[in-house]
Design a protein around this motif. Structure first.
Motif, PDB file in Angstrom:
ATOM      1  N   GLN A   1       7.836   1.326   7.653  1.00 44.08           N
ATOM      2  CA  GLN A   1       8.916   2.452   7.599  1.00 44.08           C
ATOM      3  C   GLN A   1       7.322   3.089   9.225  1.00 44.08           C
ATOM      4  O   GLN A   1       5.820   3.444   8.761  1.00 44.08           O
ATOM      5  N   THR A   2       8.160   3.653   9.964  1.00 46.65           N
ATOM      6  CA  THR A   2       6.853   4.499  10.793  1.00 46.65           C
ATOM      7  C   THR A   2       6.659   5.669  10.182  1.00 46.65           C
ATOM      8  O   THR A   2       7.358   6.219   9.733  1.00 46.65           O
ATOM      9  N   GLY A   3       5.746   6.263  10.374  1.00 47.59           N
ATOM     10  CA  GLY A   3       4.405   6.349   9.975  1.00 47.59           C
ATOM     11  C   GLY A   3       3.799   6.291   8.097  1.00 47.59           C
ATOM     12  O   GLY A   3       3.387   7.475   7.397  1.00 47.59           O
ATOM     13  N   SER A   4       4.715   5.120   7.551  1.00 49.30           N
ATOM     14  CA  SER A   4       3.893   4.934   6.524  1.00 49.30           C
ATOM     15  C   SER A   4       2.297   4.110   6.003  1.00 49.30           C
ATOM     16  O   SER A   4       1.919   4.420   5.291  1.00 49.30           O
TER      17      SER A   4
ATOM     18  N   ARG B   1       1.575   5.322   0.430  1.00 49.51           N
ATOM     19  CA  ARG B   1       0.338   5.972   0.763  1.00 49.51           C
ATOM     20  C   ARG B   1       0.067   7.428   0.662  1.00 49.51           C
ATOM     21  O   ARG B   1       1.820   7.427  -0.521  1.00 49.51           O
TER      22      ARG B   1
ATOM     23  N   SER C   1      -1.556   1.819  10.928  1.00 48.38           N
ATOM     24  CA  SER C   1      -2.637   2.182  11.910  1.00 48.38           C
ATOM     25  C   SER C   1      -4.012   2.897  11.154  1.00 48.38           C
ATOM     26  O   SER C   1      -5.103   2.151  11.127  1.00 48.38           O
TER      27      SER C   1
ATOM     28  N   GLY D   1       6.230   0.865  13.835  1.00 47.68           N
ATOM     29  CA  GLY D   1       7.184   0.894  12.719  1.00 47.68           C
ATOM     30  C   GLY D   1       8.396   0.684  13.305  1.00 47.68           C
ATOM     31  O   GLY D   1       8.971   1.051  14.317  1.00 47.68           O
TER      32      GLY D   1
ATOM     33  N   SER E   1       3.068   8.309  16.096  1.00 45.85           N
ATOM     34  CA  SER E   1       3.621   6.774  16.771  1.00 45.85           C
ATOM     35  C   SER E   1       3.094   5.682  17.872  1.00 45.85           C
ATOM     36  O   SER E   1       2.984   5.809  19.014  1.00 45.85           O
ATOM     37  N   SER E   2       2.546   4.415  16.861  1.00 45.79           N
ATOM     38  CA  SER E   2       2.084   3.230  17.732  1.00 45.79           C
ATOM     39  C   SER E   2       4.143   3.060  18.500  1.00 45.79           C
ATOM     40  O   SER E   2       4.522   2.696  17.582  1.00 45.79           O
TER      41      SER E   2
ATOM     42  N   ASP F   1      -0.962  -4.841  14.163  1.00 49.00           N
ATOM     43  CA  ASP F   1      -1.331  -3.292  13.601  1.00 49.00           C
ATOM     44  C   ASP F   1       0.361  -3.394  14.488  1.00 49.00           C
ATOM     45  O   ASP F   1       0.456  -2.840  15.798  1.00 49.00           O
TER      46      ASP F   1
ATOM     47  N   ASN G   1       6.125  10.678  13.021  1.00 48.35           N
ATOM     48  CA  ASN G   1       4.757  10.525  13.173  1.00 48.35           C
ATOM     49  C   ASN G   1       4.121  11.052  14.401  1.00 48.35           C
ATOM     50  O   ASN G   1       4.360  11.444  15.638  1.00 48.35           O
TER      51      ASN G   1
ATOM     52  N   ARG H   1       1.149  -1.039   0.180  1.00 52.35           N
ATOM     53  CA  ARG H   1       0.069   0.395   0.228  1.00 52.35           C
ATOM     54  C   ARG H   1       1.049   1.007  -0.002  1.00 52.35           C
ATOM     55  O   ARG H   1       1.906   1.464   0.903  1.00 52.35           O
TER      56      ARG H   1
HETATM   57  N1  LIG Z   1      -3.095   5.883   2.663  1.00 50.66           N
HETATM   58  C1  LIG Z   1      -3.151   6.908   3.255  1.00 50.66           C
HETATM   59  N2  LIG Z   1      -4.080   8.001   3.309  1.00 50.66           N
HETATM   60  C2  LIG Z   1      -4.549   9.264   4.213  1.00 50.66           C
HETATM   61  N3  LIG Z   1      -3.716   9.879   4.962  1.00 50.66           N
HETATM   62  C3  LIG Z   1      -3.262   8.347   5.230  1.00 50.66           C
HETATM   63  C4  LIG Z   1      -2.801   7.358   5.017  1.00 50.66           C
HETATM   64  N4  LIG Z   1      -1.811   6.783   5.287  1.00 50.66           N
HETATM   65  C5  LIG Z   1      -1.705   7.217   6.641  1.00 50.66           C
HETATM   66  N5  LIG Z   1      -2.045   8.607   7.032  1.00 50.66           N
HETATM   67  C6  LIG Z   1      -1.599   9.268   7.625  1.00 50.66           C
HETATM   68  O1  LIG Z   1      -0.858   9.385   7.882  1.00 50.66           O
HETATM   69  C7  LIG Z   1      -0.590   9.814   9.541  1.00 50.66           C
HETATM   70  C8  LIG Z   1       0.212   8.341   9.763  1.00 50.66           C
HETATM   71  O2  LIG Z   1      -0.451   7.320   9.404  1.00 50.66           O
HETATM   72  P1  LIG Z   1       0.093   6.329  10.555  1.00 50.66           P
HETATM   73  O3  LIG Z   1      -0.274   6.405  12.307  1.00 50.66           O
HETATM   74  O4  LIG Z   1      -1.304   5.120  10.003  1.00 50.66           O
HETATM   75  O5  LIG Z   1       1.269   5.436  10.284  1.00 50.66           O
HETATM   76  P2  LIG Z   1       2.090   4.032  11.202  1.00 50.66           P
HETATM   77  O6  LIG Z   1       2.554   3.290  10.121  1.00 50.66           O
HETATM   78  O7  LIG Z   1       0.693   3.297  12.170  1.00 50.66           O
HETATM   79  O8  LIG Z   1       3.233   4.783  12.137  1.00 50.66           O
HETATM   80  P3  LIG Z   1       3.726   4.391  13.545  1.00 50.66           P
HETATM   81  O9  LIG Z   1       4.305   3.125  12.569  1.00 50.66           O
HETATM   82  O10 LIG Z   1       4.768   5.692  13.713  1.00 50.66           O
HETATM   83  O11 LIG Z   1       2.590   3.842  14.288  1.00 50.66           O
HETATM   84  C9  LIG Z   1      -1.210   9.875  10.347  1.00 50.66           C
HETATM   85  O12 LIG Z   1      -2.199  11.001   9.856  1.00 50.66           O
HETATM   86  C10 LIG Z   1      -2.629   9.058   9.125  1.00 50.66           C
HETATM   87  O13 LIG Z   1      -4.082   9.545   9.253  1.00 50.66           O
END
Ligand SMILES: Nc1ncnc2c1ncn2[C@@H]1O[C@H](COP(=O)(O)OP(=O)(O)OP(=O)(O)O)[C@@H](O)[C@H]1O
Length: 468
Positions: free
Chosen positions: A90-93, A12, A96, A241, A205-206, A238, A202, A10
């Protein structure tokens, strides 16, 4: 049934805070290209089972991913398979975002809950005398710094191994859910407790790996009392990252968390590469981390598993690392089977279910008896009301008759007075008036008789016959 782990990518939407040293693009529905923007513009291509790109409409993107990929895992679970979808990257990708999402842009858990109860209602009930019952439970835990923590119950839990070599979380609370709202409420409560923190990459961040499990038990009871049961579960994972301290700017607790996250993801990587080798004879290092130990069955056992690798569209190194990891995972084969047991195999449960059916039959006949008594009570009440109105009518009639009787009695008195007068006249006036006096006497005696008759009728018995 041997099954390859399905791997989907996927991409983003671009984020401001990300480095822009690469360009990740969708080449076809199952191919992505990654270009390094360094003057040479080196390009690499990867083929996966499915690839998803971002559009302007985030909510629609979520729906497409669910319908094209995740829904199948709900259907497999309803068929009786254990399944697992895990998001890696990776983180923020966007892990979640993919697994949970938000009420405005619902992710996989939201959508599964929605459809699960709709389908449950369709499956449940009676067909050709066979009763089908659906029971749904759920649990939620996180692995933070190698410790397992129940996000819905209280306290820490331990991962244990059963006699059949599968692993489970000891002490984890499972809750029954009767509707979608109950599960989503748990998800919300659990997420509030989940360990998160802010990093440069992020804001939310989780900092832990979170595992949400929905377990389904489908019980079918045939008219002969035979029981057929399917127990399956879907795990929605989940992962925290992967991150480089330099990129996230982590210090102190964040740095320690980050190092634990990376350690467990490296251990996941080692397990994946051992499992991915055909005819591997090496011991799979599941015990190296709490994450791999708890996901043992999903990675290499009885499970249909899907990995969603989330990538940023412009981050070359991190994306390449994620895609290589995903590529190795796509070679893993699991052995999923339907978790069903028939009544003949389930001898322990059979007598208890038979007792249950007997008890239900007794309860049913008692209910029927109660219904009979209620019907009779209703009839008695009706009869009672009818009797009351009849008594009232009789009372009124009696009052009327009494009034008439009084009138008659007065008239009779008048008549006897008048008769008495005539007789006196007769004795005073002598012979000549005798004829006239007799005539008057006869006339009055006729009236007197009719009055007496009327009086006699009055004392006839009243109509008292009352139908029940
Ligand atoms: N495909 C997408 N479309 C729109 N916004 C997105 C998309 N993917 C992520 N985001 C936005 O980017 C931000 C970070 O996403 P998310 O918290 O899901 O990342 P993560 O991979 O779970 O990070 P971490 O590992 O740090 O927890 C959030 O605000 C989320 O809404």
């Amino acid at each position: 049934m041997s099954d390859k782990i399905k791997v989907a990518i996927r991409i983003r939407a671009p984020a401001k805070e990300r480095p822009k040293n690469g360009a990740v693009k969708l080449v076809s529905p199952n191919e992505v290209s990654v270009t390094q923007i360094n003057g040479n513009d080196t390009q690499k291509r990867f083929i996966f089972d499915q690839c998803f790109e971002y559009t302007e409409d985030t909510s629609q993107d979520q729906l497409i991913l669910y319908q094209a990929l995740a829904r199948d895992y709900l259907l497999y679970t309803l068929d009786g398979y254990n399944t697992c979808i895990f998001a890696y990257g990776q983180t923020g990708s966007g892990k979640s975002h993919t697994i949970t999402g938000s009420p405005e842009s619902p992710g996989i858990i939201y959508r599964i809950c929605e459809e699960l109860f709709e389908v449950g209602e369709l499956y449940e009930g009676s067909e050709n005398g066979t009763q089908t019952r659906f029971t749904i439970h759920h649990s939620y835990f996180e692995i933070y710094n190698e410790q397992v923590r129940d996000l819905l119950g209280v306290g820490k839990c331990r991962i244990r191994e059963k006699a059949d070599k599968t692993t489970f979380v000891e002490g984890l609370k499972e809750f029954e859910a009767k509707n979608r709202e109950q599960i989503l409420d748990s998800l919300k409560r659990g997420n509030e407790l989940r360990t998160t923190g802010s990093t440069n990459a992020n804001e939310h961040s989780s900092r832990s790996h979170a595992i949400f499990t929905i377990s389904i038990t489908q019980t079918e009871i045939s008219p002969l009392g035979e029981i057929f049961e399917r127990r399956s579960s879907i795990r929605l994972v989940d992962l925290a990252g992967s991150e480089r301290a330099s990129a996230t700017g982590s210090r102190g607790d964040r740095l320690k968390e980050g190092s634990n996250i990376n350690k467990s993801l490296s251990s996941l990587g080692r397990v994946i590469s051992v499992l991915a080798k055909k005819n591997q004879t090496k011991l799979v290092p599941y015990r190296d981390s709490a994450l791999t130990w708890v996901l043992k069955e999903n990675l290499g056992g009885n499970s249909k598993t899907c990995m969603i690798a989330c990538v940023s569209p412009s981050d070359f190194e991190e994306t390449m690392s994620t895609l290589r990891y995903a590529n190795i995972a796509s070679h893993i084969v699991t052995e999923a089977h339907i978790n069903a047991c028939e009544a003949t195999q389930d001898k322990e449960q059979f007598p208890s279910m038979k007792t249950l059916i007997d008890e239900l039959q007794v309860a049913l006949s008692q209910l029927k008896d109660q219904k009979l008594i209620q019907d009779q009570m209703r009839k008695i009440k009706l009869t009672n009301r009818f009797l009351e109105s009849t008594v009232e009518r009789e009372k009124n009639l009696k009052t009327e008759y009494y009034d008439q009787c009084m009138i008659i009695s007065r008239q009779r008195d008048q008549l006897s007075n008048s008769l008495y007068g005539i007789l006196s006249d007769l004795s005073i006036q002598g012979q000549d008036d005798t004829q006239e006096a007799i005539r008057k006497l006869q006339e009055r005696s006729t009236i007197f008789k009719s009055l007496l008759d009327a009086d006699w009728n009055f004392w006839q018995p009243l109509p008292t016959q009352i139908s029940s």
